[in-house]
Design an enzyme around this catalytic site. Structure first.
Site, mmCIF file in Angstrom:
data_model
loop_
_atom_site.group_PDB
_atom_site.id
_atom_site.type_symbol
_atom_site.label_atom_id
_atom_site.label_comp_id
_atom_site.label_asym_id
_atom_site.label_seq_id
_atom_site.Cartn_x
_atom_site.Cartn_y
_atom_site.Cartn_z
ATOM 1 N N SER A 45 4.684 14.011 7.650
ATOM 2 C CA SER A 45 5.974 13.334 7.482
ATOM 3 C C SER A 45 5.787 12.016 6.752
ATOM 4 C CB SER A 45 6.549 13.071 8.876
ATOM 5 O OG SER A 45 7.602 12.140 8.813
ATOM 6 N N TYR A 50 5.579 9.946 18.012
ATOM 7 C CA TYR A 50 5.713 11.086 17.091
ATOM 8 C C TYR A 50 4.913 10.829 15.815
ATOM 9 C CZ TYR A 50 7.749 13.921 13.369
ATOM 10 O OH TYR A 50 7.905 14.757 12.286
ATOM 11 N N LYS A 91 1.413 12.709 13.988
ATOM 12 C CA LYS A 91 1.264 13.194 12.597
ATOM 13 C C LYS A 91 0.025 12.580 11.965
ATOM 14 C CE LYS A 91 4.720 15.895 12.520
ATOM 15 N NZ LYS A 91 4.469 17.332 12.557
HETATM 16 P P1 NAD Z 1 12.090 22.635 14.504
HETATM 17 O O1 NAD Z 1 12.121 22.031 15.856
HETATM 18 O O2 NAD Z 1 13.316 23.279 13.990
HETATM 19 O O3 NAD Z 1 10.892 23.677 14.402
HETATM 20 C C1 NAD Z 1 9.723 23.578 15.170
HETATM 21 C C2 NAD Z 1 9.439 24.941 15.780
HETATM 22 O O4 NAD Z 1 8.277 24.839 16.588
HETATM 23 C C3 NAD Z 1 10.581 25.446 16.671
HETATM 24 O O5 NAD Z 1 10.905 26.772 16.337
HETATM 25 C C4 NAD Z 1 9.999 25.344 18.072
HETATM 26 O O6 NAD Z 1 10.534 26.329 18.950
HETATM 27 C C5 NAD Z 1 8.514 25.537 17.799
HETATM 28 N N1 NAD Z 1 7.666 24.968 18.848
HETATM 29 C C6 NAD Z 1 7.792 23.756 19.452
HETATM 30 N N2 NAD Z 1 6.825 23.609 20.374
HETATM 31 C C7 NAD Z 1 6.071 24.732 20.340
HETATM 32 C C8 NAD Z 1 4.937 25.193 21.078
HETATM 33 N N3 NAD Z 1 4.393 24.442 22.041
HETATM 34 N N4 NAD Z 1 4.417 26.404 20.779
HETATM 35 C C9 NAD Z 1 4.968 27.171 19.815
HETATM 36 N N5 NAD Z 1 6.060 26.806 19.108
HETATM 37 C C10 NAD Z 1 6.595 25.608 19.371
HETATM 38 O O7 NAD Z 1 11.590 21.488 13.507
HETATM 39 P P2 NAD Z 1 11.580 21.447 11.923
HETATM 40 O O8 NAD Z 1 12.589 20.466 11.503
HETATM 41 O O9 NAD Z 1 11.614 22.814 11.365
HETATM 42 O O10 NAD Z 1 10.157 20.777 11.693
HETATM 43 C C11 NAD Z 1 8.990 21.556 11.482
HETATM 44 C C12 NAD Z 1 7.793 20.644 11.375
HETATM 45 O O11 NAD Z 1 8.010 19.712 10.303
HETATM 46 C C13 NAD Z 1 7.533 19.802 12.613
HETATM 47 O O12 NAD Z 1 6.130 19.720 12.805
HETATM 48 C C14 NAD Z 1 8.100 18.451 12.260
HETATM 49 O O13 NAD Z 1 7.448 17.402 12.939
HETATM 50 C C15 NAD Z 1 7.815 18.388 10.772
HETATM 51 N N6 NAD Z 1 8.746 17.485 10.065
HETATM 52 C C16 NAD Z 1 10.084 17.684 10.173
HETATM 53 C C17 NAD Z 1 10.966 16.830 9.540
HETATM 54 C C18 NAD Z 1 12.454 17.024 9.677
HETATM 55 O O14 NAD Z 1 13.190 16.117 9.330
HETATM 56 N N7 NAD Z 1 12.958 18.160 10.114
HETATM 57 C C19 NAD Z 1 10.476 15.765 8.769
HETATM 58 C C20 NAD Z 1 9.093 15.596 8.659
HETATM 59 C C21 NAD Z 1 8.226 16.478 9.320
HETATM 60 C C1 UD1 Z 2 13.947 10.084 11.067
HETATM 61 C C2 UD1 Z 2 12.687 9.609 11.731
HETATM 62 C C3 UD1 Z 2 11.493 10.058 10.918
HETATM 63 C C4 UD1 Z 2 11.517 11.560 10.741
HETATM 64 C C5 UD1 Z 2 12.848 11.941 10.089
HETATM 65 C C6 UD1 Z 2 13.002 13.416 9.983
HETATM 66 C C7 UD1 Z 2 13.386 7.579 12.914
HETATM 67 C C8 UD1 Z 2 13.258 6.097 12.999
HETATM 68 N N1 UD1 Z 2 12.734 8.178 11.898
HETATM 69 O O1 UD1 Z 2 14.004 9.494 9.787
HETATM 70 O O2 UD1 Z 2 10.303 9.680 11.574
HETATM 71 O O3 UD1 Z 2 10.435 11.979 9.948
HETATM 72 O O4 UD1 Z 2 13.918 11.472 10.912
HETATM 73 O O5 UD1 Z 2 14.102 13.700 9.165
HETATM 74 O O6 UD1 Z 2 14.025 8.201 13.731
HETATM 75 N N2 UD1 Z 2 21.936 7.177 10.170
HETATM 76 C C9 UD1 Z 2 23.187 6.657 10.475
HETATM 77 N N3 UD1 Z 2 23.895 7.236 11.498
HETATM 78 C C10 UD1 Z 2 23.423 8.272 12.222
HETATM 79 C C11 UD1 Z 2 22.136 8.800 11.917
HETATM 80 C C12 UD1 Z 2 21.427 8.208 10.892
HETATM 81 O O7 UD1 Z 2 23.643 5.713 9.833
HETATM 82 O O8 UD1 Z 2 24.095 8.732 13.155
HETATM 83 C C13 UD1 Z 2 21.183 6.589 9.043
HETATM 84 C C14 UD1 Z 2 19.840 5.984 9.428
HETATM 85 O O9 UD1 Z 2 19.991 4.636 9.802
HETATM 86 C C15 UD1 Z 2 19.045 6.179 8.131
HETATM 87 C C16 UD1 Z 2 19.622 7.476 7.543
HETATM 88 O O10 UD1 Z 2 20.898 7.638 8.143
HETATM 89 O O11 UD1 Z 2 19.316 5.132 7.238
HETATM 90 C C17 UD1 Z 2 18.767 8.686 7.831
HETATM 91 O O12 UD1 Z 2 18.531 8.758 9.239
HETATM 92 P P1 UD1 Z 2 17.840 10.022 9.934
HETATM 93 O O13 UD1 Z 2 18.479 11.277 9.458
HETATM 94 O O14 UD1 Z 2 17.822 9.770 11.404
HETATM 95 O O15 UD1 Z 2 16.363 10.029 9.336
HETATM 96 P P2 UD1 Z 2 15.308 8.826 9.280
HETATM 97 O O16 UD1 Z 2 15.651 7.731 10.202
HETATM 98 O O17 UD1 Z 2 15.094 8.496 7.856
#
Ligand code: NAD
Ligand code: UD1
Length: 334
Positions: free
Chosen positions: A124, A148, A152
């Site tokens: 991330s 979190y 990572k």
């Molecule tokens: P998500 O929660 O939709 O997907 C994660 C999946 O992992 C789910 O299907 C969940 O059931 C499964 N899981 C959780 N714990 C588990 C366990 N103990 N054993 C087996 N399966 C398990 O999340 P996502 O948004 O698809 O994110 C996927 C990955 O990307 C995560 O590692 C997350 O940290 C990373 N990531 C996500 C974002 C984001 O904004 N969505 C941003 C940066 C990184």
């Molecule tokens: C957050 C996480 C980041 C993670 C990412 C996944 C935090 C501090 N960071 O990022 O670690 O990798 O999600 O997508 O939680 N916002 C509003 N109102 C809302 C929600 C969000 O104004 O109800 C604003 C936030 O202040 C930010 C932007 O929208 O400026 C994006 O927010 P969000 O979607 O939560 O993602 P990040 O904070 O960038």
């Protein structure tokens, strides 16, 4: 090629499974459905017309993980499984360290036992911490500000160490920026559970009438309109990034980090207005206090992903807004 996708039923995992299947890969999903459901697997099969071998397994269950590796001739692992809510990680740090670290160790140890040498990790942009200027470049110093983020960063380190011990391993550390959007079919996407923390799930809940307005966290940042700026990337582009990484893994020696973003920053108000325009809807909002821990603005330098993986995003902000709503709208119509 057989790809083990941990967390394959989740938001990013399900879109990546579709892309893998459409590119001729065989997919094996390991997921305990902690934050997803078997419906996502059915949707993947419906979209692609292909079947997916699925294990309902917790990655913390060593024997269960071993069984998946023993029963399948796995060529590479894409590791999405894990916990991802920043605020919850502050409240329950040990739950996050235990799940994300120990789960990943179980997967890596199974790879060692079964001579699987290719790994793609969901990292991330949070690993860039609070002090780097944008655009973020992969070589910048890393840090974390919450449990979190530390998981990572620690997993990135574990994978670097694993590659020193196993010089024939190939590992891509994909640092996602802010994934939003959904598959064009409307069958898979990000399900807003409870009151969402992230921006797009919150907006779609307001659009669905489940919440009455959006709180915009801070209107006095040093950004063009005063609201926070982020690099939003369509989840289907992100899925393609995994295929590009997989295709190039042979040429990656050891562990290498890649930013997956668009390189363009949009403000919260940009997103609200783009969402309203794309879907012909009104999103009532109020500007409130800043959210503790938020940065004013960050976005990716995308040069390395472009030069070394050939990765370039295709989807516009309008696509991201339209597809996000298309998915959520169907959920509430069911
Ligand atoms: P998500 O929660 O939709 O997907 C994660 C999946 O992992 C789910 O299907 C969940 O059931 C499964 N899981 C959780 N714990 C588990 C366990 N103990 N054993 C087996 N399966 C398990 O999340 P996502 O948004 O698809 O994110 C996927 C990955 O990307 C995560 O590692 C997350 O940290 C990373 N990531 C996500 C974002 C984001 O904004 N969505 C941003 C940066 C990184
Ligand atoms: C957050 C996480 C980041 C993670 C990412 C996944 C935090 C501090 N960071 O990022 O670690 O990798 O999600 O997508 O939680 N916002 C509003 N109102 C809302 C929600 C969000 O104004 O109800 C604003 C936030 O202040 C930010 C932007 O929208 O400026 C994006 O927010 P969000 O979607 O939560 O993602 P990040 O904070 O960038």
């Amino acid at each position: 090629m057989n790809i083990l996708v941990t967390g394959g039923a989740g938001f990013i995992g399900s879109h990546t499974c579709v892309e893998l299947l459409q590119n001729g890969y065989e997919v094996i999903i390991l997921d305990n459905y902690y934050n997803s459901s078997p419906d996502a697997v059915k949707a993947i099969e419906k979209i692609t017309g292909k079947s997916v071998k699925t294990y309902e397994t917790d990655m913390l269950d060593k024997d269960g993980v071993e069984q998946v590796f023993a029963e399948n001739n796995i060529d590479a692992v894409i590791h999405f499984a894990g916990l991802k809510a920043v605020g919850e990680s502050v409240q329950k740090p040990m739950f996050y360290y235990h799940t994300n670290l120990e789960g990943t160790i179980n997967i890596i140890e199974a790879m060692e036992r079964h001579q699987v040498k290719k790994f793609v990790f969901s990292s991330s942009a949070t690993v860039y911490g609070m002090n780097n200027p944008s655009p973020y470049v992969e070589g910048m110093p890393l840090s974390a500000t919450n449990p979190y983020g530390w998981t990572k960063l620690m997993i990135e380190q574990m994978l670097c160490d694993a590659c020193v011990a196993h010089p024939d391993w190939h590992v891509a550390l994909l640092r996602y920026f802010n994934p939003i959007g959904a598959h064009a079919s409307g069958l898979i996407g990000e399900k807003p559970n409870g009151i969402p923390n992230n921006l797009m799930p919150y907006i779609t809940m307001v659009a669905a009438g489940k919440l009455d307005h959006l709180n915009i966290f801070g209107g006095d940042y040093d950004t063009p309109d005063g609201t926070g700026v982020r690099d939003y990337i369509h989840v289907c582009d992100l899925a393609v990034g995994h295929i590009k990484a997989l295709d190039k893994l042979d040429q990656i020696q050891g562990a290498r980090a890649f930013n997956l973003g668009t390189g363009v920053g949009y403000s919260v108000l940009d997103i609200v207005h783009a969402f309203e325009k794309a879907n012909n809807l009104k999103i009532p909002y109020e500007i409130t206090d800043r959210r503790p821990g938020d940065l004013p603005s960050y976005f990716a330098d995308t040069t390395r992903a472009y030069q070394e993986l050939g990765f370039k995003t295709q989807h516009s902000l309008e696509d991201m807004c339209r597809s996000s709503w298309n998915f959520v709208k169907h959920l509430y119509q069911q």
